[in-house]
Write a protein that holds these residues in place. Structure first.
Motif, short mmCIF file in Angstrom:
data_model
loop_
_atom_site.label_atom_id
_atom_site.label_comp_id
_atom_site.label_asym_id
_atom_site.label_seq_id
_atom_site.Cartn_x
_atom_site.Cartn_y
_atom_site.Cartn_z
N PRO A 160 12.45 -6.74 3.51
CA PRO A 160 13.18 -7.32 4.66
C PRO A 160 12.47 -7.16 6.01
N ASN A 161 11.56 -6.18 6.14
CA ASN A 161 10.89 -6.02 7.44
C ASN A 161 9.76 -7.03 7.65
N TYR A 162 9.32 -7.69 6.55
CA TYR A 162 8.08 -8.48 6.63
C TYR A 162 8.13 -9.55 7.71
N LYS A 163 9.27 -10.23 7.84
CA LYS A 163 9.34 -11.36 8.78
C LYS A 163 9.63 -10.92 10.21
N TRP A 164 9.69 -9.62 10.45
CA TRP A 164 9.96 -9.11 11.80
C TRP A 164 8.80 -8.33 12.39
N ILE A 165 8.09 -7.56 11.55
CA ILE A 165 6.97 -6.77 12.09
C ILE A 165 5.68 -7.03 11.31
N PRO A 166 4.57 -7.14 12.03
CA PRO A 166 3.28 -7.20 11.32
C PRO A 166 3.03 -5.86 10.62
N ILE A 167 3.08 -5.87 9.29
CA ILE A 167 2.92 -4.65 8.50
C ILE A 167 1.45 -4.22 8.52
N GLY A 168 1.22 -2.92 8.66
CA GLY A 168 -0.16 -2.41 8.64
C GLY A 168 -0.20 -0.96 8.23
N TYR A 169 -1.42 -0.46 8.04
CA TYR A 169 -1.62 0.97 7.79
C TYR A 169 -2.94 1.36 8.43
N HIS A 170 -3.07 2.66 8.72
CA HIS A 170 -4.32 3.14 9.29
C HIS A 170 -5.32 3.40 8.18
N GLY A 171 -6.45 2.72 8.26
CA GLY A 171 -7.50 2.88 7.26
C GLY A 171 -8.56 3.86 7.74
N ARG A 172 -9.69 3.81 7.08
CA ARG A 172 -10.76 4.77 7.37
C ARG A 172 -11.99 4.02 7.85
N ASP A 249 -5.50 0.29 -9.70
CA ASP A 249 -4.84 1.29 -10.55
C ASP A 249 -4.61 2.60 -9.77
N LEU A 250 -5.58 2.97 -8.91
CA LEU A 250 -5.35 4.13 -8.06
C LEU A 250 -4.20 3.85 -7.09
N GLN A 251 -4.18 2.62 -6.58
CA GLN A 251 -3.17 2.22 -5.59
C GLN A 251 -1.76 2.31 -6.17
N ALA A 252 -1.61 1.83 -7.41
CA ALA A 252 -0.28 1.76 -8.02
C ALA A 252 0.33 3.16 -8.17
N TRP A 253 -0.51 4.15 -8.38
CA TRP A 253 -0.01 5.53 -8.60
C TRP A 253 0.21 6.27 -7.28
N GLU A 254 -0.61 5.98 -6.27
CA GLU A 254 -0.57 6.81 -5.05
C GLU A 254 0.24 6.20 -3.90
N TYR A 255 0.59 4.89 -3.96
CA TYR A 255 0.99 4.22 -2.71
C TYR A 255 2.37 4.59 -2.21
N GLY A 259 1.88 4.81 1.44
CA GLY A 259 0.99 3.64 1.50
C GLY A 259 -0.40 3.92 0.97
N PRO A 260 -1.32 2.95 1.16
CA PRO A 260 -2.67 3.07 0.58
C PRO A 260 -3.44 4.27 1.14
N PHE A 261 -4.24 4.88 0.29
CA PHE A 261 -5.05 6.05 0.70
C PHE A 261 -6.41 5.93 0.00
N LEU A 262 -6.61 6.63 -1.11
CA LEU A 262 -7.92 6.62 -1.75
C LEU A 262 -8.22 5.29 -2.45
N ALA A 263 -7.20 4.46 -2.65
CA ALA A 263 -7.42 3.16 -3.28
C ALA A 263 -8.18 2.21 -2.36
N LYS A 264 -8.28 2.56 -1.07
CA LYS A 264 -8.83 1.64 -0.09
C LYS A 264 -9.98 2.23 0.71
N ASN A 265 -10.09 3.56 0.78
CA ASN A 265 -10.98 4.12 1.82
C ASN A 265 -12.37 4.49 1.32
N PHE A 266 -12.74 4.05 0.11
CA PHE A 266 -14.06 4.39 -0.42
C PHE A 266 -15.14 3.45 0.08
#
Ligand code: MN
Length: 438
Positions: A160-172, A249-255, A259-266
């Motif tokens: 429900p938040n998608y159409k109101w706020i630009p979703i993001g996360y802090h990457g590396r 597969d890392l993302q599905a277990w950790e998110y 949110g995303p962590f080791l699935a994205k920061n390599f």
């Protein structure tokens, strides 16, 4: 208001002959900034691309052929990154662009000064254009968010938040590399085979790419102060291409829950040339929001943003493999898309990122998120192309891919096309997967 000026004259030609070749991508109307070093030189320095040449801006600063704000901007081009230039702000970037445009035009009296400072683009190594202090990745394609959401929540793909706020996360930022690099397949934990069991551990089995654009912040904002929507474009130095490599597969277990962590920061890959927003001005288009969707809150909405806020940028994903390269087959086109399909636009991302008082700084990188389009053939990741790991993608040389294999190379391209205007290329972002280090 008009974003166009004499640097956008479509008929303008350069004394650099290769810049006038139709569709070369780096005509005098483009003039993207990057950081390079000539083969054999230890020192990276700022430059601009013109045709198949690179103009050495650090050397040009030693000659100083310009005056006023253009001269000040050129002075800032003497380090090993573009951060100093980025921090000066839009009037300085624009003055330097105009001075370079005039100096590189056919008939320019400054040809004799600039010509010895050109290096063939095939004779240089490109580096990271900026010291990237912080990296944020958004999620602004509703088509991508819906396609991925459907795989987890068929009845309720968009939260429900998608159409109101630009979703993001802090990457590396530390693992962002310029095009042409390679990296080992990540290793990590995966979801247990049965609920309550021990997680799996080993090399990622579901390695994916994400087709994105990167937004380089120029002048930042003080902590506690916001960047207003209609001021946001003046804080953006320019755009590059971004591949946000993702270990599904890392993302599905950790998110969950953060949110995303080791699935994205390599590893993340960017194209080395930053195309300025000024160079992209001819490709501004209205920002449209479906009448059935909620209109953005006032801090994310303005008449100016609706009239000019989106950009028409064509995107492509290609794949080459060890097998295809051995057979000297051309890389396979996996999908095409366009930035204009995004649910949020660049100015909205800066206004939202700073609305709480968060300070952006020169050289910060904002990723758009995977830029999938609405149709088949416009998927910005393998996770969408393979329908959640169910349908292998057939490659023209006979192989198939569910996810990336070792030695696969993903090549992302972006360029702007318009009748009566030279093609403006953002170059390419390519990276190669190496075997895991176990
Ligand atoms: Mn991403």
């Amino acid at each position: 208001m008009s974003y166009l000026n004499e640097t956008h004259d479509p008929s303008m030609q350069s004394w650099v002959v290769s810049a006038n070749v139709p569709d070369n991508g780096f005509p005098i109307q483009n003039l993207p900034f990057g950081v390079f070093r000539p083969q054999g030189s230890p020192n990276f320095r700022p430059g601009i691309a013109i045709g198949n040449q690179v103009l050495d801006l650090a050397a040009l600063a030693g000659v100083q052929p310009f005056t006023g704000q253009a001269a000040q901007a050129l002075e800032a081009c003497q380090g090993d990154s573009l951060n100093a230039l980025m921090g000066l702000g839009q009037p300085h970037w624009s003055a330097l662009r105009l001075a370079l445009s005039r100096a590189l035009r056919q008939g320019s009296a400054q040809q004799a000064v600039l010509e010895p400072l050109l290096v063939g683009a095939d004779q240089v190594e490109m580096g990271l254009p900026a010291r990237i202090g912080d990296y944020t990745d958004f999620y602004i394609s509703a088509h991508h968010a819906t396609a991925v959401g459907k795989q987890f929540r068929p009845d309720n793909p968009l939260l429900p938040n998608y159409k109101w706020i630009p979703i993001g996360y802090h990457g590396r930022a530390s693992s962002i590399q310029a095009t042409g690099h390679s990296f080992p397949r990540p290793v990590g934990q995966t979801r247990p085979a049965s609920e309550g069991g021990t997680p799996g551990f080993g090399p990622c089995q579901r390695l994916d790419y994400e087709l994105e654009l990167g937004i380089f912040v120029g002048q930042g904002n003080a902590q506690g102060e916001r960047i207003a929507l209609d001021d946001a474009d003046a804080h953006v130095f320019g755009l590059c291409i971004l591949n946000d490599w993702s270990a599904r597969d890392l993302q599905a277990w950790e998110y969950q829950p953060l949110g995303p962590f080791l699935a994205k920061n390599f590893a993340s890959t960017i194209s080395p040339w930053i195309v300025t927003l000024e160079a992209l001005a001819p490709f501004r288009i209205p920002f449209e929001r479906d009448a059935n969707d909620p209109q953005p809150l006032p801090y994310l909405s303005s008449a100016q943003n609706q009239e000019y806020g989106a950009f028409d940028i064509d995107l492509q994903v290609f794949l080459s493999t060890q097998t295809s390269r051995a057979a000297q087959a051309e890389p396979a086109l996996l999908s095409t898309s366009n930035f204009k399909e995004a649910y949020w636009n660049i100015a909205q991302l800066l206004a939202h990122h700073t609305v709480n008082g968060c300070n952006l700084q020169a050289g910060d990188l904002l990723g758009t998120g995977t830029l999938s389009g609405p149709d088949q053939g416009q998927e910005g990741s393998l996770l969408e192309l393979n329908q959640g790991g169910k349908q292998a993608v057939k490659l023209p040389w006979g192989e198939e891919r569910l996810f990336l294999q070792d030695y696969d190379e993903v090549i992302l391209l972006a360029a702007c096309h318009k009748d009566g205007y030279p093609t403006i290329s953002l170059g390419q972002a390519s990276g190669t997967v190496l075997p895991a280090r176990v």
